[in-house]
Scaffold this active site. Structure first.
Site, PDB file in Angstrom:
ATOM      1  N   CYS A  50       1.041  -1.034  -0.040  1.00 31.15           N
ATOM      2  CA  CYS A  50       0.060   0.010  -0.008  1.00 31.15           C
ATOM      3  C   CYS A  50       0.823   1.150   0.059  1.00 31.15           C
ATOM      4  O   CYS A  50       0.264   2.314  -0.173  1.00 31.15           O
ATOM      5  CB  CYS A  50      -0.823  -0.059   0.978  1.00 31.15           C
ATOM      6  SG  CYS A  50      -0.138  -0.148   2.877  1.00 31.15           S
ATOM      7  N   GLN A 120       6.371  -8.953   3.552  1.00 33.82           N
ATOM      8  CA  GLN A 120       5.916  -8.466   1.978  1.00 33.82           C
ATOM      9  C   GLN A 120       6.930  -8.684   1.014  1.00 33.82           C
ATOM     10  O   GLN A 120       6.740  -9.141  -0.088  1.00 33.82           O
ATOM     11  CB  GLN A 120       5.413  -7.012   2.027  1.00 33.82           C
ATOM     12  CG  GLN A 120       3.982  -6.789   2.871  1.00 33.82           C
ATOM     13  CD  GLN A 120       3.779  -5.411   3.165  1.00 33.82           C
ATOM     14  OE1 GLN A 120       4.704  -4.546   3.225  1.00 33.82           O
ATOM     15  NE2 GLN A 120       2.414  -4.912   3.302  1.00 33.82           N
ATOM     16  N   SER A 218      -3.843 -10.614   5.879  1.00 34.80           N
ATOM     17  CA  SER A 218      -2.919 -10.185   6.883  1.00 34.80           C
ATOM     18  C   SER A 218      -3.093  -8.950   7.748  1.00 34.80           C
ATOM     19  O   SER A 218      -3.168  -8.689   8.804  1.00 34.80           O
ATOM     20  CB  SER A 218      -1.462 -10.269   6.324  1.00 34.80           C
ATOM     21  OG  SER A 218      -1.446  -9.219   5.310  1.00 34.80           O
ATOM     22  N   MET A 219      -3.369  -7.931   6.966  1.00 30.83           N
ATOM     23  CA  MET A 219      -3.567  -6.442   7.508  1.00 30.83           C
ATOM     24  C   MET A 219      -4.856  -6.278   8.519  1.00 30.83           C
ATOM     25  O   MET A 219      -4.738  -5.884   9.672  1.00 30.83           O
ATOM     26  CB  MET A 219      -3.815  -5.217   6.354  1.00 30.83           C
ATOM     27  CG  MET A 219      -3.677  -3.975   6.941  1.00 30.83           C
ATOM     28  SD  MET A 219      -2.021  -3.280   7.274  1.00 30.83           S
ATOM     29  CE  MET A 219      -1.828  -2.825   5.307  1.00 30.83           C
TER      30      MET A 219
END
Length: 476
Positions: A50, A120, A218-219
């Protein structure tokens, strides 16, 4: 071949551009494949989060590769190249390696020191490995970056506050909400009446609050865990897949009331929530301004004065920006969260991580320089072996009949003599080659022993395709 990175991040581009350039799923896979098949590219992986989209490539030409990768990035992102170019940055060779190490260590994140970026980067390497685009050099670079990131979190306090986009966003949302009203108090209709203390007695800025988490990735998992840790009284997980939502809700323990909901119930759940966190990764808006306005209207007169905080952690955006115009609603997006307090790491921790990055870079540089002299050493030993074989053949012709045992002893003695003579200089030249300017020692070795450059190159080529080396090695 050299390492090149072309990308954009929260430091070089506004959220509006990052949102358009963000790539996931099939779009990310197509970009990865097209970069890999571009001319002058031998390997590639893409880090897309993001806060950044970065293409890492192993290339043999700088200018042509920068142009082709920039064009491919613009094409797959659907952003005109002329509009995207001002926001792109380019790093090459040592600077590219240093950049990846800084990224994996959390130094380049919007929230300095957050550890999510390490996972990530690992996922980006795994994806490239699965698609067959991760060559040996980039695999080694990935391992180096992951090692530096792990050291940063293990050996320093860079993440001592557990800061992340989620925690900083929730803390900012809690500040805007203020203390919860105690619904059991006679004057509970007046916002600002303090809620009962959190049972654990810990700092609980979300005590008494209802939190809705949209998404189950995951977030979202991090959002659920953080909201529970911050004392939320109720947490609801809404997701397209009811099973995943239920599994995530089931991870909440203690006195927190947790439940799962289908996306069709979003308006009703927003109506009773104090704070909504959305991070689905969907291609369009998941929460519209009309849905937020309807949810506000659905609140009873007693609850109408309660503010509603929306936190959008997704790119592309999950929440329609127009929702910020609904009375009583505050919208926190990535840009707002990036400016929020609470995400700053201590200067001494940042300095410590930078030292780790510098140490890993220095060690890698030394190893690379030492590796470059290895083909010359192998060629030297091969030439020495040829000389020994030639002398043994000549000696056999001159001595005539010699029993096999004597011939073996003579051959072993001659080879031992050569090995002992070459041992010290070859070991020493590898050590010296690891120092700055060490390339000159390799050149001296070639000149002194009149080594054929083609023989050295043949060893280098053979080493690049050595049997037993996996075509794609994904760092763990």
């Amino acid at each position: 071949m050299s390492v090149l990175v072309v990308g954009l991040s929260h430091k070089s581009a506004p959220v509006a551009i990052l949102e358009r350039a963000s790539l996931t799923g099939d779009a990310l896979g197509k970009l990865l494949g097209d970069v890999f098949h571009a001319s002058d590219v031998a390997g590639s992986f893409v880090v897309s989060t993001c806060n950044r989209v970065e293409v890492y490539a192993e290339v043999d030409k700088f200018h042509g590769s920068v142009s082709s990768i920039s064009e491919l990035l613009a094409r797959h992102a659907g952003v005109p190249l002329a509009e995207l170019t001002p926001h792109l940055y380019v790093h090459y060779e040592d600077r590219a390696i240093q950049h990846l190490l800084s990224v994996a260590s959390g130094l380049d994140s919007m929230v300095i020191g957050e550890s999510q970026i390490l996972g990530q980067v690992r996922q980006a390497l795994r994806t490239a490995g699965d698609q067959g685009t991760l060559g040996r050099a980039l695999s080694d670079l990935g391992s180096l970056a992951l090692r530096a990131g792990k050291r940063a979190h293990a050996e320093t306090g860079i993440d001592r506050a557990g800061a992340s986009l989620v925690s900083v966003g929730l803390a900012a949302g809690a500040r805007r909400l203020g203390p919860a009203a105690d619904e059991s108090a006679p004057d509970a209709s007046h916002p600002g009446t303090p809620a009962a203390p959190h049972p654990d007695g810990a700092d609980a800025p979300l005590a008494g609050r209802s939190v809705l988490v949209v998404g189950a990735g995951s977030m979202s998992s991090l959002a659920v865990a953080t909201a529970a840790r911050m004392g939320a009284a109720r947490i609801v997980v809404a997701n397209r897949s009811g099973g995943r939502a239920q599994r995530l809700a089931a991870t909440v323990s203690g006195s927190v009331a947790a439940a799962a909901a289908d996306l069709s119930r979003l308006p009703a759940e927003i109506a009773v929530a104090d704070l909504v966190v959305s991070c689905t990764g969907a291609p369009g808006h998941v929460i519209s301004a009309d849905a937020v306005a309807a949810a506000r209207s659905a609140r009873g007169a007693r609850q109408a004065a309660r503010p509603l905080i929306l936190i959008d952690l997704a790119l592309p955006r999950d929440i329609d920006p127009a929702a910020a115009g609904v009375p009583g609603v505050s919208l926190l997006d990535l840009e707002t969260i990036g400016r929020a307090p609470g995400g700053g790491a201590h200067e001494e921790d940042v300095a410590a991580v930078r030292r780790i990055v510098a140490e890993e870079l220095a060690a890698q540089g030394s190893a690379d320089r030492a590796a470059r002299v290895a083909p010359t050493v192998v060629a030297l030993r091969a030439k020495a072996a040829e000389v020994v074989d030639a002398e043994l053949a000549r000696l056999t012709g001159r001595l005539g009949d010699v029993d096999a045992r004597a011939r073996r002893e003579i051959a072993q003695s001659m080879r031992r003599i050569v090995d002992k003579l070459l041992h010290a200089p070859t070991v020493r030249v590898k050590e010296l080659a690891g120092s700055p300017g060490g390339d000159s020692y390799e050149a001296v070795l070639r000149v002194l022993f009149d080594l054929d450059p083609e023989a050295v190159q043949a060893v280098t080529r053979a080493d690049a395709v050595a049997p037993g080396w996996p075509e794609q090695e994904v760092p763990k």
